[in-house]
Design a protein around this motif. Structure first.
Motif, PDB file in Angstrom:
ATOM      1  N   PHE A 289       0.827  -1.213   0.000  1.00 32.26           N
ATOM      2  CA  PHE A 289       0.000   0.000   0.000  1.00 32.26           C
ATOM      3  C   PHE A 289       0.861   1.264   0.000  1.00 32.26           C
ATOM      4  O   PHE A 289       0.394   2.345   0.331  1.00 32.26           O
ATOM      5  CB  PHE A 289      -0.938  -0.011   1.223  1.00 32.26           C
ATOM      6  CG  PHE A 289      -1.974  -1.094   1.157  1.00 32.26           C
ATOM      7  CD1 PHE A 289      -3.154  -0.901   0.450  1.00 32.26           C
ATOM      8  CD2 PHE A 289      -1.757  -2.324   1.773  1.00 32.26           C
ATOM      9  CE1 PHE A 289      -4.100  -1.902   0.375  1.00 32.26           C
ATOM     10  CE2 PHE A 289      -2.699  -3.327   1.702  1.00 32.26           C
ATOM     11  CZ  PHE A 289      -3.884  -3.132   0.993  1.00 32.26           C
ATOM     12  N   SER A 290       2.118   1.090  -0.366  1.00 30.91           N
ATOM     13  CA  SER A 290       3.020   2.237  -0.498  1.00 30.91           C
ATOM     14  C   SER A 290       3.287   2.511  -1.972  1.00 30.91           C
ATOM     15  O   SER A 290       3.650   1.600  -2.722  1.00 30.91           O
ATOM     16  CB  SER A 290       4.342   1.967   0.216  1.00 30.91           C
ATOM     17  OG  SER A 290       5.289   2.985  -0.096  1.00 30.91           O
ATOM     18  N   PRO A 291       3.150   3.759  -2.427  1.00 33.34           N
ATOM     19  CA  PRO A 291       3.449   4.088  -3.833  1.00 33.34           C
ATOM     20  C   PRO A 291       4.945   4.143  -4.113  1.00 33.34           C
ATOM     21  O   PRO A 291       5.345   4.348  -5.258  1.00 33.34           O
ATOM     22  CB  PRO A 291       2.806   5.466  -4.013  1.00 33.34           C
ATOM     23  CG  PRO A 291       2.848   6.073  -2.647  1.00 33.34           C
ATOM     24  CD  PRO A 291       2.659   4.937  -1.688  1.00 33.34           C
ATOM     25  N   ASN A 292       5.761   3.951  -3.079  1.00 34.86           N
ATOM     26  CA  ASN A 292       7.214   4.055  -3.241  1.00 34.86           C
ATOM     27  C   ASN A 292       7.919   2.707  -3.254  1.00 34.86           C
ATOM     28  O   ASN A 292       9.135   2.647  -3.396  1.00 34.86           O
ATOM     29  CB  ASN A 292       7.802   4.921  -2.122  1.00 34.86           C
ATOM     30  CG  ASN A 292       7.199   6.307  -2.077  1.00 34.86           C
ATOM     31  OD1 ASN A 292       6.905   6.889  -3.112  1.00 34.86           O
ATOM     32  ND2 ASN A 292       6.992   6.820  -0.879  1.00 34.86           N
ATOM     33  N   VAL A 293       7.160   1.612  -3.102  1.00 39.47           N
ATOM     34  CA  VAL A 293       7.745   0.278  -3.013  1.00 39.47           C
ATOM     35  C   VAL A 293       7.163  -0.611  -4.107  1.00 39.47           C
ATOM     36  O   VAL A 293       5.944  -0.657  -4.279  1.00 39.47           O
ATOM     37  CB  VAL A 293       7.476  -0.349  -1.621  1.00 39.47           C
ATOM     38  CG1 VAL A 293       8.067  -1.753  -1.545  1.00 39.47           C
ATOM     39  CG2 VAL A 293       8.036   0.533  -0.523  1.00 39.47           C
ATOM     40  N   PRO A 294       8.019  -1.322  -4.869  1.00 31.74           N
ATOM     41  CA  PRO A 294       7.495  -2.244  -5.888  1.00 31.74           C
ATOM     42  C   PRO A 294       6.631  -3.327  -5.246  1.00 31.74           C
ATOM     43  O   PRO A 294       6.852  -3.739  -4.113  1.00 31.74           O
ATOM     44  CB  PRO A 294       8.757  -2.839  -6.515  1.00 31.74           C
ATOM     45  CG  PRO A 294       9.846  -1.869  -6.185  1.00 31.74           C
ATOM     46  CD  PRO A 294       9.494  -1.273  -4.869  1.00 31.74           C
ATOM     47  N   GLY A 295       5.656  -3.763  -5.997  1.00 24.59           N
ATOM     48  CA  GLY A 295       4.776  -4.821  -5.515  1.00 24.59           C
ATOM     49  C   GLY A 295       3.327  -4.432  -5.625  1.00 24.59           C
ATOM     50  O   GLY A 295       2.503  -5.172  -6.168  1.00 24.59           O
ATOM     51  N   GLY A 296       2.985  -3.253  -5.137  1.00 26.32           N
ATOM     52  CA  GLY A 296       1.604  -2.798  -5.217  1.00 26.32           C
ATOM     53  C   GLY A 296       1.431  -1.561  -6.059  1.00 26.32           C
ATOM     54  O   GLY A 296       0.332  -1.260  -6.526  1.00 26.32           O
ATOM     55  N   ARG A 297       2.511  -0.822  -6.245  1.00 27.24           N
ATOM     56  CA  ARG A 297       2.402   0.420  -7.002  1.00 27.24           C
ATOM     57  C   ARG A 297       2.306   0.146  -8.495  1.00 27.24           C
ATOM     58  O   ARG A 297       2.663  -0.930  -8.976  1.00 27.24           O
ATOM     59  CB  ARG A 297       3.610   1.299  -6.724  1.00 27.24           C
ATOM     60  CG  ARG A 297       4.897   0.768  -7.350  1.00 27.24           C
ATOM     61  CD  ARG A 297       6.082   1.639  -7.031  1.00 27.24           C
ATOM     62  NE  ARG A 297       7.293   1.184  -7.706  1.00 27.24           N
ATOM     63  CZ  ARG A 297       8.494   1.726  -7.530  1.00 27.24           C
ATOM     64  NH1 ARG A 297       8.640   2.725  -6.688  1.00 27.24           N
ATOM     65  NH2 ARG A 297       9.548   1.262  -8.186  1.00 27.24           N
ATOM     66  N   CYS A 298       1.870   1.153  -9.242  1.00 29.94           N
ATOM     67  CA  CYS A 298       1.870   1.075 -10.702  1.00 29.94           C
ATOM     68  C   CYS A 298       3.312   1.204 -11.179  1.00 29.94           C
ATOM     69  O   CYS A 298       3.984   2.199 -10.896  1.00 29.94           O
ATOM     70  CB  CYS A 298       1.006   2.188 -11.288  1.00 29.94           C
ATOM     71  SG  CYS A 298       1.151   2.369 -13.077  1.00 29.94           S
ATOM     72  N   GLU A 299       3.789   0.200 -11.879  1.00 30.56           N
ATOM     73  CA  GLU A 299       5.179   0.211 -12.319  1.00 30.56           C
ATOM     74  C   GLU A 299       5.399   1.079 -13.554  1.00 30.56           C
ATOM     75  O   GLU A 299       6.518   1.440 -13.875  1.00 30.56           O
ATOM     76  CB  GLU A 299       5.653  -1.214 -12.588  1.00 30.56           C
ATOM     77  CG  GLU A 299       5.767  -2.077 -11.336  1.00 30.56           C
ATOM     78  CD  GLU A 299       6.710  -1.469 -10.306  1.00 30.56           C
ATOM     79  OE1 GLU A 299       7.715  -0.847 -10.710  1.00 30.56           O
ATOM     80  OE2 GLU A 299       6.445  -1.606  -9.099  1.00 30.56           O
ATOM     81  N   ALA A 300       4.313   1.426 -14.247  1.00 31.67           N
ATOM     82  CA  ALA A 300       4.459   2.285 -15.433  1.00 31.67           C
ATOM     83  C   ALA A 300       4.922   3.683 -15.034  1.00 31.67           C
ATOM     84  O   ALA A 300       5.727   4.303 -15.724  1.00 31.67           O
ATOM     85  CB  ALA A 300       3.140   2.353 -16.203  1.00 31.67           C
TER      86      ALA A 300
END
Length: 1004
Positions: free
Chosen positions: A594-605
């Motif tokens: 649930f963090s936009p700064n960590v890979p896994g849940g954020r949009c990678e685009a």
């Protein structure tokens, strides 16, 4: 327009006018003026240059139609590209280049051997050698022909500074080694060899540094030639102690470790280059003169002084013929800088040290010299950091831009600028989601009728008030001998547990004094915490303080990833709340997803930014909403997790107010506490996920303070604020004052650098610096209550506090519009009773300006009138006669505003000068400054009346002029008397019923 919080607004800006956008903080002013109007206009004109740079509406702004736009120029408080350490006021304004041309063509080279004068053929008879002819390159610190070779044209030498290595000379040698930064001279082998040397020469390690003899000091700093065998752990080696400075210099030069280099930088300092004394040029260039002054003289002196120096040289014919036109251009451009209140700057001042307001006004001065027409100028709070006494000069500059045929749009909170606007657009009525509407469009007089206008309410309301503390039995903090920049050996007292304002004109030394106080108190507290006896005489009363916090107006957050919730430390709590939900457990999601700064849940685009970068060929990159996540920042499986119907994006899109209501019933005390503090500080309209880099200076400062308060600090803290009202609407200042009272109630002390007269007037104590700026300032001219400041004749701030105290400029209270007569909604009429008897007898000068024609800027005009009387005290109307064919009056009447100057008895020469000569040249030899409405005010005048033209009636070969007095400034100095007309008071009336008085100068 629907950009950001704008709610489909339709608005029109009149061209060729001074337009002021007003509204509470966060109401949508910047969204309308800068983010939409300016950005779209910029894209249109960049597109006309290159089709590659036309974004076709893909920017962040949203609108249906914008028509009639002009080429835009934005003068912002802080633009990128201006942080180069070599960028100075001279390089930014181009004055450096003009001075180099002046000296390249107008100075005579000196002998390169003896630096003595040369003959016309550049030959030195004493040394028998020729000098090299000068060019502009010989006065550039960036060219091999001119730069100092010792410092490479920097003017400073970076080296280890003893005051940083040994900040407290009272410490013993043992304590100095114990407190040294890790990785520096405190490493074991250096300490061991030092101890061996100390034992060898009989030096006690418990000797204070300040007690060392010169020989002992030489051994400690530079070592000795003796080699000692020491054992560190199991390794035995032979070393020579090379001294603290010797070790640091060698190790810093040879180390390749970034961490070690960073440790060393804490001990580095800058000193003026010994070869050029900070002049940055080689000796031959520094010795060259023009009219008896060196290049460095002009670089290091204040611009206001440089103008006087060049003007005197021009009038005396001391300059070579080939550079006179160039010198006149320098005077013209420098005068523009002085007019915007920056005469205290010097050319070698680094741009990085300027405040946001100073930088913006400096850019404004450049455009005043450019003579551009048909341009739309956009300025963001140009009065930021400006003393009220300089606002009139700034308005004159803005009017000059307008009179050149440009449209000037200003985002502003300052009351004086709002009153001077040709057109006002107010956004609001609230902030954030409660704003974004056009509350008002029109003129100032009509604004006061608008019931739903927060600006009108603030203008019509009385000044804020607070209960002041009794200072008779309180404790005090006293800091003595503060010296920094233009502040030299000054002493100031501050009541503990109270509110103190530090005031003074721009450049008076307020920040320098407060910085000195901050450093002195911090050192005193550090010594006490370390258990070191503090017998210094520079601070008294610091034992009542445990901490000093300097809350500055600066951008917070290093990148767009820094958001409101991350800055105040509640982002983890929000992520924990979602990770603990049933939906997250079913999907196996933890806090990190649930963090936009960590890979896994954020949009990678878009890497969790919500924006995608588009690289431009010639210009800076543009950002558009990420097409993959549509700005939501997270992947779909994360957005599917809902907490009581809202996903993580929904929560981060909430305002502080909405989020407070949403979190309150859900047992999240940390989140609720933080949001409550933000809401109390008037930041309830901000979104939880907004980037901190997008906040205004006022918003950033309040957020910074909120984060400090959330740390649960105890009392006994000294808070220092740097212009906290900057960027705040008058309606928002109440939040700031509430915040101050909250801090004071828990035993804290507040020192505020401030220009706002209303805040200064309600402080418990005022320290005023001045009386002028730069070299004319730097002195504490008042240290007392605001009431005493109002009676201080040496204080410019005191004049405005006195006006506020006496009710000057305070509008009447508003009642129902249907019952309130129109004139009651205006300012209270200036008091003309004391002038009614004086004006018919006193010699007065009506002074105004003519709109720009061929010449640069508005030309001052003035004429002595034959008689002047008060027509109506209640309506503040005055009247006088002028000749119908008066060229001066025709020029003044065309502008519609002027200043009546009541002459002092010593100003007979002024009356004579204005009664003869060409109308456009009468001011050339007179000293004058702009009055509050931008018209010429004669220096030394007994009093002035700022007027607006109401009407004029033809009476034979004369005109009877009826004018309204906007403001009256009658504060004569001691023993000052008006210049009266000669003749008996019972002189016969003329054909129009006016008494005729003939003065000694023969004027009527």
């Amino acid at each position: 327009m629907t950009t950001h919080n704008l709610k489909s607004v339709d608005v029109s800006f009149p061209k060729g006018k001074l337009v002021v956008a007003v509204g509470v903080s966060g109401s949508g002013k910047s969204s309308l003026v800068i983010d939409t109007l300016f950005e779209h206009s910029k894209s249109l004109y960049l597109g006309a240059l290159s089709s590659k740079s036309l974004d076709m509406g893909d920017g962040d702004y949203q609108f249906d139609r914008i028509a009639g736009t002009q080429p835009p120029v934005a003068l912002r408080q802080r633009d990128g590209g201006l942080s180069n350490p070599r960028s100075t006021v001279g390089t930014l304004t181009g004055l450096d280049g003009l001075y180099r041309l002046l000296f390249g063509a107008g100075s005579r080279p000196v002998c390169p051997a003896c630096l003595g004068p040369t003959k016309p053929d550049l030959f030195c008879a004493d040394c028998g050698c020729f000098a090299e002819p000068h060019t502009a390159r010989h006065f550039s610190p960036n060219r091999k022909e001119g730069k100092c070779l010792h410092c490479d044209g920097v003017g400073e030498i970076v080296d280890f500074a003893l005051e940083k290595i040994i900040p407290d000379p009272s410490r013993t040698l043992r304590e100095i080694w114990d407190n040294a930064d890790p990785g520096t001279f405190a490493i074991p082998n250096v300490r061991k060899v030092f101890e061996a040397m100390a034992a060898d020469i009989g030096l006690d390690l418990d000797t204070p540094y300040e007690s060392l003899s010169s020989q002992q000091l030489e051994h400690v700093l530079h070592g000795s030639d003796t080699v000692y065998t020491i054992k560190v752990r199991k390794v035995t080696n032979s070393f020579r102690f090379e001294g603290i400075l010797g070790f640091l210099q060698r190790s810093y030069k040879n180390t390749s470790s970034a961490s070690r280099r960073n440790a060393f930088t804490n001990y580095l300092g800058k000193e003026p280059c010994a070869a050029c004394a900070g002049g940055r040029l080689r000796p031959e260039s520094l010795r060259a003169t023009v009219a008896g002054h060196t290049f460095h003289d002009f670089q290091s002196d204040e611009l206001s002084n440089s103008i006087v120096r060049l003007r005197e040289s021009l009038s005396a014919g001391e300059l070579p013929t080939q550079v006179r036109e160039l010198a006149a251009a320098i005077v013209k451009q420098s005068a523009n800088i002085v007019e915007v209140g920056l005469g205290h700057l010097h050319l070698q001042r680094p741009v990085a040290t300027l405040s946001g307001g100073e930088l913006q006004r400096l850019l404004l001065a450049q455009h005043l010299a450019s003579d551009l027409t048909g341009v739309m100028y956009v300025l963001d709070e140009p009065t930021a950091g400006l003393h009220e006494s300089d606002t009139g000069k700034l308005l004159t500059s803005l009017r000059r831009l307008r009179d050149l045929g440009n449209t000037v749009i200003v985002i502003e909170h300052d009351e004086t600028v709002i009153r001077a606007a040709d057109w006002i657009v107010e956004l609001g009525p609230g902030a954030g989601s409660r704003g974004g509407e056009v509350v008002f469009e029109g003129r100032f007089a009509d604004l006061l009728h608008v019931v739903r206008s927060p600006t009108a309410a603030a203008l019509l309301s009385s000044a804020p008030s607070r209960t002041k503390a009794d200072l008779s039995d309180g404790d005090w903090l006293e800091v003595r001998d503060v010296s920094r920049n233009n502040v030299v050996r000054q002493t100031a007292r501050f009541p503990l547990g109270r509110l103190t304002c530090v005031s003074g004109v721009s450049g008076a030394g307020k920040s320098s004094l407060v910085a000195g106080v901050h450093d002195a108190v911090s050192r005193a507290i550090a010594r006490r915490v370390a258990g070191v006896a503090d017998d210094s005489a520079d601070v008294a009363g610091a034992d009542a303080l445990d901490e000093v916090i300097h809350v500055e107006q600066r951008a917070i957050g290093r990148s767009s990833r820094s958001t409101l919730v991350t800055y105040i430390g509640i982002s983890d709590h929000i992520r924990d709340a979602f990770a603990a939900s049933d939906d997250a457990a079913d999907r196996g999601l933890g806090r990190a997803q649930f963090s936009p700064n960590v890979p896994g849940g954020r949009c990678e685009a878009c890497k969790g930014l919500g924006l995608s970068e588009i690289e431009m060929t010639l210009f800076k990159s543009e950002f558009i909403v990420c097409p993959e996540c549509e700005g939501h920042k997270f992947q779909e499986h994360v957005l599917d997790v809902r907490l009581d119907g809202s996903n993580i994006h929904d929560v981060l899109s909430m305002t502080v107010e909405d989020a407070l209501e949403w979190f309150a019933p859900r047992s999240h005390p940390k989140v609720v506490q933080a949001l409550t503090v933000l809401n109390e500080f008037g930041l309830g309209y901000l979104q939880l996920g907004c980037a901190t880099t997008t906040l205004s200076g006022g918003e950033a400062q309040r957020l910074n303070l909120a984060s400090e308060l959330l740390k649960q600090r105890r009392s006994r803290t000294l808070f220092i604020f740097d212009e906290p009202t900057r960027g705040l609407h008058a309606a928002d200042i109440r939040h700031l004052l509430t915040l101050f009272e909250r801090l004071l109630s828990t035993g804290n002390t507040i020192i505020v650098i401030e220009h706002n007269t209303k805040v200064i007037s309600i402080a418990d104590w005022v320290v005023d610096l001045g009386p002028g700026a730069g070299g004319d300032g730097g002195r504490v001219i008042h240290c007392g209550t605001p009431e005493d400041l109002a009676t201080n004749p040496d204080s410019s701030t005191g004049q405005y506090v006195r006006r506020l105290r006496d009710g000057g400029g305070v509008p009447a209270q508003r009642t129902d519009d249907a019952e309130q007569p129109e004139h009651a909604l205006q300012d209270a009429a200036p008091d003309l009773r004391d002038l009614a008897e004086l004006l018919p007898l006193a010699i007065t000068v009506v002074a105004g300006t003519k709109r720009h024609s061929e010449q640069n800027g508005s030309t001052p005009y003035g004429l002595v009138i034959g008689s002047l009387t008060v027509v109506s005290e209640e309506l503040a109307l005055i009247g006088f006669l002028v000749r119908s064919r008066s060229t001066s009056w025709s020029a003044i009447a065309g502008e519609g505003r002027f200043c009546v100057n009541v002459l002092d008895e010593r100003q007979t020469d002024v009356a004579a000068a204005l009664s003869q000569g060409r109308p456009d040249s009468r001011f050339e030899d007179l000293s004058w400054t702009p009055s509050s409405n931008g018209c010429p005010r004669l220096a030394g005048a007994f009093g002035t009346i700022d007027c607006s033209l109401e009407s004029a009636y033809q009476l034979g070969d004369h005109e009877f002029v009826l004018a309204k007095a906007v403001s009256v400034d009658m504060n004569p100095k001691e023993n000052q008397r008006p210049l009266l007309r000669s003749g008996p008071p019972d002189s016969a009336l003329d054909a129009y019923g006016w008494r005729r008085y003939d003065d000694e100068a023969g004027v009527r």
